[in-house]
Design an enzyme around this catalytic site. Structure first.
Site: not given
Ligand SMILES: *Cc1c(COP(=O)(O)O)cnc(C)c1O
Length: 377
Positions: A46, A98, A170, A195
């Site tokens: 992590r 978004y 973004d 994407k």
């Protein structure tokens, strides 16, 4: 080194231990330590993992940033970044943000006291007017999703800098190949790597990229403390997808320009939203801050029955959520990416029931156009 070379020979292109041309998948949760007093570079995945680190360094370098952090989704990158703020803090946010980011801000972070004001960010005065004493950041998407609106990033960053605010962008639609907001004065770049960055519709991932040591430490702290990290296998797939980013973007963009031009003269299409068209109101601004219009466009059809016919009738494009894959994807913002937005908000923002978003893949543009022509003539 130019961009295409950096994609192939950038940081961590060869495994330093073995010379392998592919970075190994360090599929481990923990790392054995030798000394009680000095732990090694890695102790727990992590906090740090070699495959994730290779991907993070590659993305940081492509964005012109000092640090990038990989998350388990674009939303995890966005939400982790929003955790930089405290109760009572206020953000100015572009209005057609978004849908998932809208939901996180208005339904989740609102419970923790984060305040947001949505503005038409194509208008710098509107951004400036929405700033209040509690404002800590300006949050933007350009081109925006799904209306492809353009915000002047240099102008917005200047407004933010003058007031000591962060500018968060973004940049999913553009990727660092076409737009690098850090170089324009912005502070944090976010991506849904799901994407174009990964590009093969087989990984969900996200990134936050910065060019400032202090900000980097703050985001790294959230990444480790909140723990929404990307797993090693997905990091490896994304490293592989990234290598072809330039040729994928170039080819899809070339087709997108042709398709946008073809749609814009079709009588059944009311309007085409694509920053590569000279008729787009943000054309000049977009040109001044990017090196191309990208491979996503939206268009509005004459009525709902035709919209339904196109969405359900296309054969070469998947009718699906998401974008930026090698396959063309056609989607319906009102019921997909922006379903989380109340219909009144959607209408107010111009996301109508006949709006279709199209992400151009790597199929031949002639075939994609013929597929549309069947339904639009
Ligand atoms: C898809 C998308 C997101 C969310 O990313 P996920 O990887 O699906 O969590 C955020 N912003 C934009 C612009 C997107 O297209």
């Amino acid at each position: 080194m130019k961009f295409a070379t950096r994609l192939i020979h950038g940081s961590h292109s060869i495994d330093p231990a073995t010379g392998a041309l592919s970075i190994p998948v360090s599929q481990t949760s923990t790392f054995a330590q030798k000394s009680v007093d000095h732990f090694g570079k890695y102790d727990y995945s992590r906090s740090g993992n070699p495959t994730r680190e290779a991907l993070e360094e590659a993305v940081a370098s492509l964005e012109g940033g000092s640090h990038a952090y990989a998350f388990g989704s674009g939303m995890a990158a966005i939400s982790s970044t929003l955790m930089l703020f405290a109760p009572g803090d206020h953000l100015v946010v572009c209005e057609d943000v978004y849908g998932g980011a809208f939901r996180a801000m208005t339904k989740l972070f609102s419970q923790w006291g984060l305040k947001v004001t949505f503005v038409d960010a194509t208008d710098l005065d509107a951004i400036e007017d929405a700033i209040i004493p509690a404002t800590k950041a300006i949050y933007l998407e350009t081109p925006s999703n799904p209306l492809l609106k353009i915000t002047d990033l240099r102008g917005a960053a200047r407004i933010a800098k003058d007031r000591g605010l962060l500018t968060i962008v973004d940049s999913t639609f553009m990727t660092p190949y076409l737009q690098r907001p850090l170089e324009l004065g912005c502070d944090i770049v976010l991506h849904s790597g799901t994407k174009f960055l990964n590009g093969h519709s087989d990984v969900v991932c996200g990134f936050a990229v910065v060019n400032d040591e202090k900000l980097a430490h703050r985001i790294r702290f959230v990444q480790n403390a909140f723990g929404a990290i990307l797993g090693p296998q997905d990091c490896w797939l994304t490293l592989r997808g990234l290598k072809t980013l330039k040729i994928r973007m170039e080819e899809s963009q070339r087709s997108a320009v042709r398709i946008a031009e073809w749609l814009s003269v079709n009588p059944k299409v009311k309007r085409v939203l694509y920053p590569g068209l000279k008729s787009h109101p943000g054309y000049e601004t977009h040109r001044s801050q990017t090196s191309g219009p990208g491979a996503v466009l939206s268009f509005e059809l004459e009525d709902y029955p035709l919209t339904k016919k196109v969405l359900e009738g296309v054969e070469l494009s998947a009718f699906a959520v998401s974008l930026g894959g090698v396959e063309s994807i056609i989607s319906y913002p009102a019921r997909m990416s922006h379903a989380a937005m109340p219909s009144s908000e959607r209408t107010a923002r111009g996301i109508s029931d006949t709006l279709v978003r199209f992400s151009v893949g790597l199929e031949d543009a002639d075939d994609l156009i013929a597929d549309f022509a069947r339904l639009l003539t």
